[in-house]
Design a protein around this motif. Structure first.
Motif, PDB file in Angstrom:
ATOM      1  N   TRP A 169      36.121  22.420  30.126  1.00 29.59           N
ATOM      2  CA  TRP A 169      37.332  22.970  30.745  1.00 29.59           C
ATOM      3  C   TRP A 169      37.126  23.313  32.218  1.00 29.59           C
ATOM      4  O   TRP A 169      38.080  23.402  32.982  1.00 29.59           O
ATOM      5  N   CYS A 170      35.877  23.532  32.661  1.00 33.81           N
ATOM      6  CA  CYS A 170      35.671  23.929  34.055  1.00 33.81           C
ATOM      7  C   CYS A 170      35.197  22.778  34.939  1.00 33.81           C
ATOM      8  O   CYS A 170      35.252  22.889  36.164  1.00 33.81           O
ATOM      9  N   GLN A 171      34.750  21.679  34.363  1.00 35.61           N
ATOM     10  CA  GLN A 171      34.340  20.465  35.073  1.00 35.61           C
ATOM     11  C   GLN A 171      33.127  20.681  35.980  1.00 35.61           C
ATOM     12  O   GLN A 171      32.161  19.941  35.910  1.00 35.61           O
TER      13      GLN A 171
ATOM     14  N   LEU B 175      24.692  31.775  36.778  1.00 36.89           N
ATOM     15  CA  LEU B 175      25.665  30.710  36.551  1.00 36.89           C
ATOM     16  C   LEU B 175      27.060  31.251  36.844  1.00 36.89           C
ATOM     17  O   LEU B 175      27.414  32.340  36.387  1.00 36.89           O
ATOM     18  N   GLU B 176      27.831  30.495  37.618  1.00 37.73           N
ATOM     19  CA  GLU B 176      29.218  30.876  37.915  1.00 37.73           C
ATOM     20  C   GLU B 176      30.141  29.783  37.393  1.00 37.73           C
ATOM     21  O   GLU B 176      30.139  28.655  37.880  1.00 37.73           O
ATOM     22  N   LEU B 177      30.904  30.128  36.390  1.00 39.02           N
ATOM     23  CA  LEU B 177      31.902  29.228  35.818  1.00 39.02           C
ATOM     24  C   LEU B 177      33.267  29.630  36.381  1.00 39.02           C
ATOM     25  O   LEU B 177      33.674  30.779  36.219  1.00 39.02           O
ATOM     26  N   PRO B 178      33.959  28.729  37.052  1.00 42.81           N
ATOM     27  CA  PRO B 178      35.212  29.107  37.707  1.00 42.81           C
ATOM     28  C   PRO B 178      36.318  29.417  36.706  1.00 42.81           C
ATOM     29  O   PRO B 178      36.853  28.521  36.067  1.00 42.81           O
ATOM     30  N   MET B 179      36.609  30.697  36.556  1.00 49.02           N
ATOM     31  CA  MET B 179      37.646  31.157  35.639  1.00 49.02           C
ATOM     32  C   MET B 179      38.958  31.287  36.396  1.00 49.02           C
ATOM     33  O   MET B 179      39.065  32.058  37.346  1.00 49.02           O
ATOM     34  N   ARG B 180      39.940  30.548  35.977  1.00 52.20           N
ATOM     35  CA  ARG B 180      41.256  30.657  36.589  1.00 52.20           C
ATOM     36  C   ARG B 180      42.314  30.305  35.549  1.00 52.20           C
ATOM     37  O   ARG B 180      42.007  29.690  34.527  1.00 52.20           O
ATOM     38  N   LEU B 181      43.529  30.693  35.841  1.00 56.48           N
ATOM     39  CA  LEU B 181      44.642  30.389  34.943  1.00 56.48           C
ATOM     40  C   LEU B 181      44.915  28.884  34.963  1.00 56.48           C
ATOM     41  O   LEU B 181      44.899  28.253  36.024  1.00 56.48           O
ATOM     42  N   ARG B 182      45.141  28.305  33.794  1.00 58.15           N
ATOM     43  CA  ARG B 182      45.482  26.890  33.699  1.00 58.15           C
ATOM     44  C   ARG B 182      46.766  26.730  32.914  1.00 58.15           C
ATOM     45  O   ARG B 182      47.011  27.467  31.944  1.00 58.15           O
ATOM     46  N   VAL B 183      47.588  25.773  33.322  1.00 58.27           N
ATOM     47  CA  VAL B 183      48.833  25.473  32.630  1.00 58.27           C
ATOM     48  C   VAL B 183      48.664  24.167  31.870  1.00 58.27           C
ATOM     49  O   VAL B 183      48.262  23.151  32.450  1.00 58.27           O
ATOM     50  N   VAL B 184      48.942  24.186  30.576  1.00 60.16           N
ATOM     51  CA  VAL B 184      48.863  22.997  29.731  1.00 60.16           C
ATOM     52  C   VAL B 184      50.277  22.543  29.426  1.00 60.16           C
ATOM     53  O   VAL B 184      51.098  23.321  28.926  1.00 60.16           O
ATOM     54  N   LEU B 185      50.591  21.299  29.743  1.00 59.39           N
ATOM     55  CA  LEU B 185      51.913  20.746  29.461  1.00 59.39           C
ATOM     56  C   LEU B 185      51.947  20.232  28.026  1.00 59.39           C
ATOM     57  O   LEU B 185      51.074  19.458  27.606  1.00 59.39           O
ATOM     58  N   GLY B 186      52.942  20.647  27.286  1.00 59.91           N
ATOM     59  CA  GLY B 186      53.045  20.254  25.892  1.00 59.91           C
ATOM     60  C   GLY B 186      53.364  18.784  25.712  1.00 59.91           C
ATOM     61  O   GLY B 186      54.074  18.182  26.519  1.00 59.91           O
TER      62      GLY B 186
ATOM     63  N   TYR C   3      31.758  37.105  29.485  1.00 65.20           N
ATOM     64  CA  TYR C   3      32.400  35.912  28.949  1.00 65.20           C
ATOM     65  C   TYR C   3      32.947  36.209  27.555  1.00 65.20           C
ATOM     66  O   TYR C   3      32.287  36.933  26.789  1.00 65.20           O
ATOM     67  N   PRO C   4      34.112  35.723  27.187  1.00 58.41           N
ATOM     68  CA  PRO C   4      34.957  34.722  27.831  1.00 58.41           C
ATOM     69  C   PRO C   4      36.001  35.276  28.798  1.00 58.41           C
ATOM     70  O   PRO C   4      36.925  34.546  29.174  1.00 58.41           O
ATOM     71  N   TYR C   5      35.867  36.539  29.192  1.00 53.92           N
ATOM     72  CA  TYR C   5      36.840  37.142  30.100  1.00 53.92           C
ATOM     73  C   TYR C   5      36.394  37.062  31.557  1.00 53.92           C
ATOM     74  O   TYR C   5      37.150  37.410  32.461  1.00 53.92           O
ATOM     75  N   ASP C   6      35.164  36.599  31.791  1.00 54.50           N
ATOM     76  CA  ASP C   6      34.624  36.477  33.141  1.00 54.50           C
ATOM     77  C   ASP C   6      33.617  35.333  33.133  1.00 54.50           C
ATOM     78  O   ASP C   6      32.904  35.150  32.137  1.00 54.50           O
ATOM     79  N   GLY C   7      33.554  34.590  34.235  1.00 51.99           N
ATOM     80  CA  GLY C   7      32.698  33.416  34.270  1.00 51.99           C
ATOM     81  C   GLY C   7      31.321  33.626  34.863  1.00 51.99           C
ATOM     82  O   GLY C   7      30.579  32.666  35.040  1.00 51.99           O
TER      83      GLY C   7
END
Length: 628
Positions: free
Chosen positions: A480-482, A515-526, A453-457
């Motif tokens: 961020w991972c809910q 613990l497995e935190l789902p790491m995936r790419l997210r897009v944030v709209l400005g 972490y923070p490169y792997d969950g």
């Protein structure tokens, strides 16, 4: 006379605050009223990204920094800069925390020399600043920072007293405490409401907030000595905020409208410094059975933090522009973005609110701030710091001694104290995921955390005990991972939601938590100033396009983006940079789908880096990309 003075101050404060009553620093002292407590820096060993940056802070900045430069303003007054005296106190605070963690004898020897050198410059009346006699306590020639300098001197000396107390008696520590008392007693004689005394708010920059922020070490001094006059002065400081014609009206403003932009002159660093002190005083009053007298201090700090994190926070966790809070959502990406002093002070304010409440929302902000804006301001080799850290353009890392290069190391030095915290019910909180180890020999407990972490969950926690023990282990599931999956030993994983998830059981030596935190790419709209743009995130990391990785035929920087805002349709591959020019041994980059705008549009593999490392080679970068 002293009792009349105390009654006068308390009476004035009560009258002023009554309408509203209806409505780190790390310390080894445990307060029963707090939800959770920081641990000693000695208790945690950091590895991975945080461990690397922590070591770089010691080796690249704290150890090499010129001792004579730190003490020159005291040895030859006036100093070359109006606030030059702040640096020694900031250095001591960071260095003591770091030494407690590393036990480096060279660092300890340097700390001792600097404390001895500082004490040697104290004048017979207790003065321990950097001004010449004609301009002390005045506003002449931009010299409104005299009390501010004393604040950091007190922080440095008291950090030394507290740190050396933990490892045994030290004669120099007693001398440091006496020097702190002498300096504080001079302030008590100089400022107040008595005949011939000066108005603390009048002898200060930034509407009294610079001098008023001495509240924090004054609370520490009262904690250290139990001598009531220091608590009386704390009361005076808060009274002066609200009643002096030159005061910032800090509490009245925040409790009336809660807008930091409309409070005093909106100077971010000094305002948050006062609020950190306000929380220290609130905790003290609560512990002395006077919580109702201090509730407005807590409420004002909470309202300020809520406003900052809702309306004045960059995606990367930093705040302020040109050192001030601007209007809501006015957050330019270039220029004087997020002064490092404000980044560190927002971290301190967040941590103080966290230990009072244990609310996960504070650690969510701390995580964003640390992994993004704090690490982005520090050069990976630890030797240089950015004064401002923009989200677009280039980073201006500086070697010189300036306020931000002195504040930044304090933020890094605090890291071992809050990765784990200890709850009042005996529970242990895991607040940050980082390769690390927590050692609590007095309880026979050792936790070993294995993760990239923070490169792997994926996170693996091993529990080592000298004897079986029952206690709750609380793991933070980031907002961020809910949702995440958690399992103990060979039990089936179960899904848990964001916030703290408590594992209550009788633990055995060798128990393992996965613990497995789902790491995936997210897009944030400005939104607001970034409307029409997008940003990309991976876990807690804000990603950036850096010319360092951009193909020559995919220029210019502002004509590059991804082909869709649907993150599920974007490929993602983590890439180990390795020996091919890595900034540190485990540097990771992220490959995804990229396109160039304009005609003809071209698709290519877009390599992204995390904001913490963007621009570290002097190249241009950007966080916000054009909307595809």
């Amino acid at each position: 006379m002293a009792s009349e003075y105390r009654a006068k101050l308390w009476g004035a404060m009560a009258v002023r605050w009554q309408p509203f009553l209806v409505l780190g620093v790390w310390t080894m002292v445990a307060y029963a009223g707090d939800a959770t407590q920081f641990v000693s820096p000695k208790a945690v060993r950091l590895e991975g990204l945080l461990g690397y940056r922590f070591a770089a802070n010691e080796q690249g900045r704290l150890l090499p920094l010129d001792e004579d430069a730190l003490l020159s303003g005291f040895r030859q007054r006036p100093g070359g800069q109006a606030w030059i005296g702040e640096h020694v106190g900031k250095w001591l605070h960071a260095a003591v925390l770091t030494w407690l963690n590393t036990d480096d004898p060279d660092l300890k020897a340097k700390i001792d020399r600097i404390v001895q050198g500082l004490i040697a410059t104290q004048e017979p009346d207790g003065y321990l600043g950097t001004y010449d006699l004609p301009t002390r306590w005045t506003m002449e020639r931009e010299r409104g920072w005299d009390v501010w300098v004393h604040k950091y001197v007190l922080i440095g000396l008291l950090s030394y007293v507290d740190g050396t107390k933990e490892v045994g008696s030290d004669g120099l520590a007693q001398r440091a405490l006496e020097a702190a008392k002498k300096a504080a007693d001079l302030l008590l004689r100089t400022f107040g409401t008595g005949e011939g005394q000066l108005d603390l708010m009048e002898r200060s920059t930034h509407v009294g907030m610079a001098s008023g922020s001495i509240l924090q070490p004054m609370v520490w001094l009262y904690r250290a000595t139990g001598e009531r006059r220091y608590l009386d002065f704390c009361r005076y400081i808060v009274w002066a905020w609200e009643h002096s014609p030159k005061g910032p009206k800090l509490l009245n403003s925040l409790l009336t409208h809660g807008d930091v932009h409309q409070t005093a002159n909106a100077k971010a660093y000094e305002m948050m410094s006062c609020l950190v002190g306000a929380l220290e005083l609130y905790r003290l009053l609560r512990d002395e059975g006077r919580e109702d007298d201090g509730k407005t201090l807590l409420l004002a700090a909470q309202r300020a933090w809520d406003d900052i994190t809702t309306n004045h926070l960059y995606l990367t966790g930093g705040t302020s522009f040109r050192e001030h809070f601007l209007a809501d959502h006015e957050l330019p990406n270039t220029g004087e973005v997020a002064e490092t002093c404000t980044t560190v002070t927002l971290l301190q304010l967040t941590l103080e609110l966290f230990r009072l409440s244990g609310d996960a929302k504070y650690m969510d902000i701390a995580e964003c701030l640390v992994f993004n804006h704090l690490l982005a301001a520090q050069h990976p080799d630890g030797s240089r710091w950015c004064y401002f850290t923009p989200l677009e353009g280039t980073k201006n890392y500086r070697h010189d001694i300036n306020c931000c290069a002195s504040s930044g190391p304090r933020g890094i030095a605090l890291l071992p104290t809050f990765v784990y915290t200890l709850d009042s019910d005996g529970g242990i909180r895991v607040n940050f995921y980082a390769a690390s180890e927590l050692r609590l020999p007095e309880r026979g407990i050792q936790l070993v955390q294995e993760t990239a972490y923070p490169y792997d969950g994926s996170v693996r926690l091993q529990v080592h005990l000298t004897a079986p023990a029952e206690f709750p282990l609380r793991l933070r599931i980031p907002a961020w991972c809910q949702t995440a999956q958690i399992a103990v030993n060979d039990e089936a994983p179960k899904q848990v939601s964001s916030g703290y998830h408590a594992l209550r059981r009788r633990w055995q030596d060798g128990d393992t938590v996965r613990l497995e935190l789902p790491m995936r790419l997210r897009v944030v709209l400005g939104e607001h100033t970034n409307e029409g743009k997008i940003a990309l995130m991976f876990g807690p990391l804000v990603l950036a396009v850096d010319e360092r990785f951009l193909p020559a035929d995919a220029q210019p920087l502002n004509a590059v983006t991804v082909p869709t805002t649907d993150a599920g349709k974007l490929t993602l591959q983590r890439v180990v940079i390795g020996d091919n020019g890595a900034l540190w041994a485990n540097e990771i980059a992220f490959d995804t789908d990229g396109i160039t705008l304009g005609e003809p549009s071209r698709r290519f593999v877009l390599r992204l880096t995390d904001f913490a490392h963007a621009g570290a080679r002097g190249t241009a970068f950007t966080v916000w990309l054009p909307h595809p």
